[in-house]
Motif scaffolding. Structure first.
Motif: not given
Ligand SMILES: [Zn+2]
Length: 730
Positions: A206-228
């Motif tokens: 979906d995102y062409g990027k690996p999942m974030p490696t922590s609950v990082s509250w950054d752009e990567a975690w934003d994608r993770m929330l969207e994914f969830r």
């Protein structure tokens, strides 16, 4: 003008004579969820924490035949029957273990056979997240935390979907009318998931990027929330499509968790997940969420799509679903009529005793509740259009990125705002930052954004259009002061609307406000509040410098003791005010509309531990300043909640009242965390109703109510938990 309610008695007689539900004005072709008002969900108690298969006394007497008979006897209009939980199927399943206590019996078959002659709709309850046998048999279904350790919940991207499809196929074969699918949450707190191989692969796709490696509250975690969020939606849509493909007229509803007190961890957004399926089901519970929760739940869920049907469930227990206690009738009347008057279809959840038998006294009370609801049914339902003068603005982005892992940071102002409109008799409903349109905002005479720290540019543009065109806006506390990732920003996103520059946010929350003895033409903002008396408005506050706004009142920062400055004394107990730092309120005319900004957070104070009536009065005054001439004005004691609906008859309004009067009670062992006391009495109180344009005719439907005409409306004395006035307008 007093009226004896003959239709009430006639309907009571009908309910006794004819157990089959009657719906005079509804087309039989309408699906059950569009035409029925009240029903039940019945499930056993005893397997919610697991069950040993040798425990054959469990659910031994859980009988579809008996349950349907009890529905017919009480007047329940539909039955949601327990089909499958985490441990067992309650029917002859080939894919899930069957509850051993049932022996040869099949509860879904019994229910369908007993319900059919009476056209009683049968909906089957089916659970997703309940641990139990699926996770024991298929550890690969488990969610994984960031380190790959299993979490005891079902991953919504796992092979569980195949199992769920097998289950619903089995249950569909019985000829049922619907599914209620529960527990789509991804957990109620840390550890968060899911980092399983399925989720990782899907995320990269979906995102062409690996999942974030922590609950990082950054752009990567934003994608993770969207994914969830999207994982949950995908799951719901897949099982929905599967069911509809097999049986298009089978209703599907999902139990909703997009509402407070639930936050991002659940994996649902308020709007995105509210109406996947035919309607949405929310839960309330005075035991869990307070005595305002029925109203909050109804107004929140209704706001997610005001045109769509919604259901709210309540239950009889003192503390929770399975506790086998039964609340007094008046207490349950208050809850049921609170939900009905706000437009909900109401389902009462009954959790049976351990052996699956039915509690006699509980069913006597359900019968009293349903008979009354159906006798009054012409006053409820979707054909009545709720008046929602105030739109309570809810920002899911603020929930997620401002409050993050302390959701009360945002929910406190939201709860305080809701309490204020309820106690002030200001008809309201929630409105959301998701899928927001100008048309949706214009449904409300005033929009009130309590502590909505994050307002994205497109939201601000819509709010500007709304006010420019004549809308009225109230903002409080941190509203508009944070960027989309939750970081404080130098300028408020609402600077134009507020008509003031943000100098800085205060780093204290025990802030005070006061108002002058003579407030000039803004004096109404301080009505009822002692003057020149700083009072605590505990919550966020900012110092604003007016550009075009008119300032009113004074904001104070608090003392800090030397020990506090040294970090040796906590900040929990609020301090007294020390110094004036800016205006308390700013009033700005913008286009054809008006904006009031309260620089402090009296709503957070009300939702928190140190709120005072003055906090609530300030907000209510601001809402009334913005909308001085509402179509209907109700004045009643604060223990009374009201709702106003229009139609379906021409020139007709209804004012509903429910009273919540509880006696004093002891606190329980973890003082002061008390559950509310029970309502056992019918209170007596007076109410005044004014209708713009005047009234032609008023009917009170309860015989004990006395009505006295008054200029522009009427006054009345009411002696019951629920009353409705039918008003013909001029
Ligand atoms: Zn997963």
């Amino acid at each position: 003008m007093r009226r004896t309610l003959l239709p009430f008695l006639a309907a009571l007689a009908l309910m006794v004579a004819l157990p089959t539900p009657l719906f005079a004005e509804e087309s039989p072709a309408e699906p059950w969820y569009n035409r029925l008002l009240v029903g039940m969900e019945v499930g056993p108690t005893g397997a919610q924490f697991g069950s040993d298969p040798s425990d054959v006394k469990y659910a031994e007497k859980f009988s579809g035949t008996d349950i349907v008979a009890a529905q017919l006897a009480t007047g329940s209009q539909y039955i949601v029957i327990w089909g499958k939980d985490g441990e067992y199927a309650y029917y002859d399943s080939k894919v899930a273990p069957k509850c051993p206590g049932l022996g040869d019996r099949d509860v879904i078959r019994e229910t369908v056979e007993a319900a059919k002659p009476h056209n009683l709709p049968v909906i089957v309850y089916c659970v997703v997240q309940a641990g139990g046998y699926p996770l024991r048999q298929h550890p690969e279904f488990k969610m994984r935390d960031v380190e790959g350790k299993p979490i005891e919940r079902v991953c919504l991207n796992s092979g569980f979907m195949g199992h769920l499809k097998d289950l619903v196929d089995e249950m569909l074969a019985y000829g049922i009318q619907g599914f209620h699918i529960d527990m789509l949450d991804q957990g109620f707190g840390p550890p968060y998931g899911c980092w399983c191989d399925n989720c990782r692969a899907r995320f990269e796709k979906d995102y062409g990027k690996p999942m974030p490696t922590s609950v990082s509250w950054d752009e990567a975690w934003d994608r993770m929330l969207e994914f969830r969020y999207n994982s949950c939606e995908r799951f719901e849509r897949e099982i929905l499509a599967h069911i509809k493909e097999r049986q298009p007229d089978c209703s599907v509803d999902f139990n909703y968790h997009g509402n407070p007190p639930f936050s991002f961890e659940i994996g649902q957004r308020p709007v995105q997940h509210a109406h996947i399926g035919d309607f949405v089901t929310g839960e309330c519970g005075a035991w869990g969420f307070g005595a305002l929760s029925p109203s909050f739940e109804a107004l929140f869920v209704r706001g997610t799509d005001p045109a769509a049907p919604f259901q709210v469930v309540m239950q009889r227990g003192v503390r929770m679903y399975h506790d086998q206690t039964t609340r007094p009738l008046e207490d349950m009347r208050w809850e049921m009529f609170s939900l009905l008057m706000h437009g909900a279809q109401v389902t009462i959840v009954d959790k049976t005793p351990f052996d699956g038998s039915l509690d006699r006294v509980a069913y006597e009370r359900y019968g009293a509740l349903f008979r009354e609801a159906l006798a009054k049914q012409e006053h409820f339902g979707r054909q009545h259009r709720p008046l929602a003068d105030v739109g309570l603005f809810f920002s899911h982005r603020t929930r997620d990125w401002y409050a993050r892992e302390t959701p009360r940071k945002y929910f406190d102002p939201v709860y305080g705002a809701h309490e204020t409109v309820v106690l002030g008799h200001l008809p309201a409903e929630f409105v959301f930052d998701e899928r927001l349109t100008l048309e949706r905002l214009r449904r409300h005479r005033v929009v009130y954004a309590p502590g909505a720290a994050i307002l994205e540019p497109e939201t601000v543009a819509l709010l500007e259009d709304y006010v420019r065109g004549g809308g009225r806006l109230l903002v409080t506390g941190d509203t508009g002061t944070h960027d989309r990732m939750g970081a404080p920003q130098a300028e408020s996103a609402l600077a134009n609307l507020i008509g003031a520059k943000l100098v800085r946010r205060l780093d204290t929350d025990d802030n005070h406000v006061s108002f002058p003895a003579d407030g000039g033409d803004l004096d109404a903002l301080a009505a009822g509040i002692p003057r020149d008396w700083p009072f605590l408005a505990r919550g966020a506050a900012g110092i604003y410098e007016p550009t075009t706004a008119r300032p009113f009142g004074t904001l104070y920062r608090p003392f800090r003791s030397v020990l506090q400055q040294q970090g040796k004394e906590g900040l929990w107990l609020p301090q007294s005010p020390v110094e004036a730092v800016g205006p308390a309120v700013l009033v700005n005319d913008f286009g054809k509309g008006r904006v009031v900004c309260i620089a402090a957070a009296p709503d957070t104070a009300i939702g928190g531990e140190f709120g005072m009536p003055e906090d609530r009065m300030l907000i209510e005054n601001a809402l009334r300043l913005l909308d001085p001439d509402p179509p209907v004005r109700v004045d009643a004691p604060r223990f009374v909640e009201s709702a106003v609906t229009a139609g379906p008859e021409p020139d007709t309004l209804r004012v509903h009242l429910v009273a919540h009067v509880t006696p004093p009670q002891n606190t329980h062992k973890d003082r002061p965390l008390a559950i509310p006391a029970f309502i056992e009495d019918k209170p007596i109180y007076r109410v005044s109703v004014k209708v713009a344009g005047g009234v032609k005719e008023i009917e009170a439907i309860t015989p004990t109510t006395t009505v006295t005409p008054a200029p522009e409306g009427f006054t009345a004395q009411v002696e019951d938990i629920h009353e409705v006035f039918v008003i013909r307008t001029k």
